[in-house]
Structures are given as C-alpha cells and as structure tokens.
Motif scaffolding. Sequence first.
Motif, short mmCIF file in Angstrom:
data_model
loop_
_atom_site.label_atom_id
_atom_site.label_comp_id
_atom_site.label_asym_id
_atom_site.label_seq_id
_atom_site.Cartn_x
_atom_site.Cartn_y
_atom_site.Cartn_z
N CYS A 195 0.70 5.60 -3.30
CA CYS A 195 -0.27 4.71 -2.66
C CYS A 195 -1.70 4.98 -3.35
N THR A 208 5.29 -0.77 -3.89
CA THR A 208 6.77 -1.31 -3.39
C THR A 208 7.50 -0.05 -3.36
N GLN A 211 6.64 1.85 -0.10
CA GLN A 211 7.11 1.05 1.24
C GLN A 211 8.55 1.49 1.29
N TYR A 214 9.10 5.08 2.39
CA TYR A 214 8.64 5.09 3.62
C TYR A 214 9.82 4.65 4.79
N GLU A 215 10.47 3.41 4.36
CA GLU A 215 11.33 2.97 5.35
C GLU A 215 12.61 3.75 5.28
N LEU A 261 -0.39 4.50 3.53
CA LEU A 261 0.12 3.13 3.54
C LEU A 261 -0.61 2.16 4.52
N THR A 265 -2.69 -1.09 3.17
CA THR A 265 -1.85 -2.46 3.36
C THR A 265 -2.67 -3.05 4.56
N ASP A 267 -1.71 -2.47 7.43
CA ASP A 267 -0.64 -2.65 8.47
C ASP A 267 -0.64 -1.71 9.55
N TYR A 270 1.81 1.11 10.54
CA TYR A 270 1.64 2.63 9.85
C TYR A 270 0.62 3.55 10.50
#
Length: 385
Positions: A195, A208, A211, A214-215, A261, A265, A267, A270
């Motif tokens: 990141c 990418t 992420q 992280y998943e 993250l 992002t 988002d 997170y």
Amino acid sequence: MTHTRKPVNLLINYLVFILVLFYSCKEEAIILYPPDDTVNPEVVYPWEEIADSLQQTTNEIYRSTDGRYYKQNEENNTFHYWWNAHMLDVLVDGYQRTENENYIQRMRALLDGMKETNDNTYPNHFYDDMEWLALSSLRAYQVSNDEAFLQATSILWDDIQTGLNDYQGGGIAWKKDQLDYKNTPANAPAIILACRLYTDLNNEQDLTLAQTLYEWLKSTLVDPANGIVWDGINRNGDGEIDKNWLFTYNQGVFIGAAHELYKVTGDRTYLNDAVRTANTAISHPDITVGGILKNENQGDGGLFKGIMIRYLALLAEEQTLTDADRIRFQDFIKFNAETAYTKALSRPALLFGPNWEAQPDETVDLSTQLSGVMLIEAAARLSAQ
C-alpha cells in the motif's frame, strides 16, 4: 583575605563555565523520575523528553563496538536482522519528532551496517524479516530522500514476492525453505508495504497484490466472530491453523494492513475491520490484561507489543474514526505508556522489561527495549496533537 579569595573564586567560576559548556555540547540521557509509584491521571508526562532520553540510552547501550548494528544486549553481541529493522523504524520515529540530523546519520549507518553484517546483501531467509526492513527503509527514504533507502526497499520487495504461491490457498510464505507454511507476520506487513509503495510510486500491481493478500489473510487467519488474528496455517504440515497462538503483534499488523488499504482505497470495510480487531485486542484476555498488553517475554517476543502499539497509534490518528473509538485507542496507549514509564522502566539505566507492570529483573534484550521506546514515541506523538 580579599587577595587570597579572588583567585580561588575566579578558578571556581572558570571550572563551572567549562562544565556547563561540556554538558551543553554533549548528548545526555535525562533520567526522568515518575512522581510516585502509581499511575496518576492528573500528572502531565513530558513524553518528548522521555523519548529523547530513551533514544539516547538505547543508542549508547546497544550499538555494537564496530558501530554497524545494534546487538542483542549488553552481554551478547549477536546480530538480529529483524530487531535491527525495527531499530531503524525507531530512529525514523526520533527524526520525525525532532528533525535532529543525528538520526539521519544513524539511520544510514545502520542500513549500511546491516548489509555488511548480512553477507553484504539486504535479503535474507525469512520473508517477514525482509518486510520489516523494507518498511523501515521506505520510511527512512520518505524523511531523508536518500536513494539508498529506496534502493534497499526495491531490492527487498522484489525478493519478498518470490514467496508468493498457492499453498494453503495463497499468501506469502514465512521462509524460503518452508513455502507451504503461511502466517500473519509474513502477509500483513507485506500488505502495509504494498500500500505504501502504491502511494509513493503509483504502481497498480502493488495495490492489486495488497488487496489479494488481504482477502486471503482475512478469510484464513482472522476469526470471523470477533476479528482476533491467528498466527499461521500448516506450520506442522497438517493444514491446521494455530488458533492457540495469539500474539499482540499479529493484531497490530492486521490493524495496520486494514488501515493502509482504507487510506488508499477509501473503502470503509477496511477501516471497520481495523477498528473491530483493535477493539477486540485491547479487551481480549489473551492479549490485554487489566488494560495492559500482556508480557510476551524477551527474545523475539519482546518486540511484539511495540509493533502492536505502532499500528494502533496510527489508527488512533485516523481522522475519520468515531470520537469514541479514537478516544478509546488513545487512552489505551496513554495508560500503557504511563504504567510502563512508572512501573517498568529501570533507573538510572532507562531500560524496559517485557512486563510493563514490573521492573526488569534480568538483562534487557534490544527487542524488549525497542517495544518500550515505540510505546513512548507513540505517546509523544499523540500528546503533541
């Protein structure tokens, strides 16, 4: 009488002047004593001065004779790669707080010394070790603009990515001769690093990868019920998860990964993950006891609490947190800092033991000392806001 006293007085004044001049030019660790042996919420702690003293005494006590690295303790000259990576992080903390150029000089000397001591190369056998050095080198580059730090980060990042494989469904291996064992320490810091590299260099592949890692990490090693983070999977070749291994630093690096993250992002999922794990960790009986992060002994474990504090403090600075969460995290760090400073810091040596509620009763490892310094540096940064 008048004629005999005058030369004596002049001599005394001269000596006093020399002593004042000497001490004003010499870096000295100031031994700051707590007001008593209990934590007092009414006391204003001079965190910056305390941090200055700890940085100085750590540099003096642990630096190796050849000046290339920081040794295990006063009695043991062993070079520990990942401990020194965190020493570099602590030097960056000191520079960010003070802008004293001495820290820049020490940072560069340590990077060069680590390379020399590590067979004249940056990479080593453990992927998490390399991630710690890459993270601290990138921070050092950001404050110094010294290309040597960025070059080290780039070399390490390329090597780290050789640990990517499909064993256990994805992730980065812990070490090069055990590619089917995956753990949080080798994956969460890689997410943080990816990141930050994306932020600085704008390489979409880094984002990418962050992420994707992280998943995998969240779905494999994070308890879906409460956000607590387990250590690893398949350590013994049996496909089992080490759910009984609950360490402070695993919580910290997952908090850091989720937070980074969120920052790149936007988002909110997170950030919610980071907050949930943080709230669980500061109240979970296997992580926190009576409001204080648990004793994880010396050796490698000595560093764990400092890593947890580092990433919790960064989360506590997040402006989009609710006021309740921000205050809760800041108060937790403050309580740990006040308790450790009052109860766990030896004087006049200025060394922290692994138990932040008791004086050290043995030689203090660099790892253990660094956790204490990270704690005080975090308290200094938060108190200055």
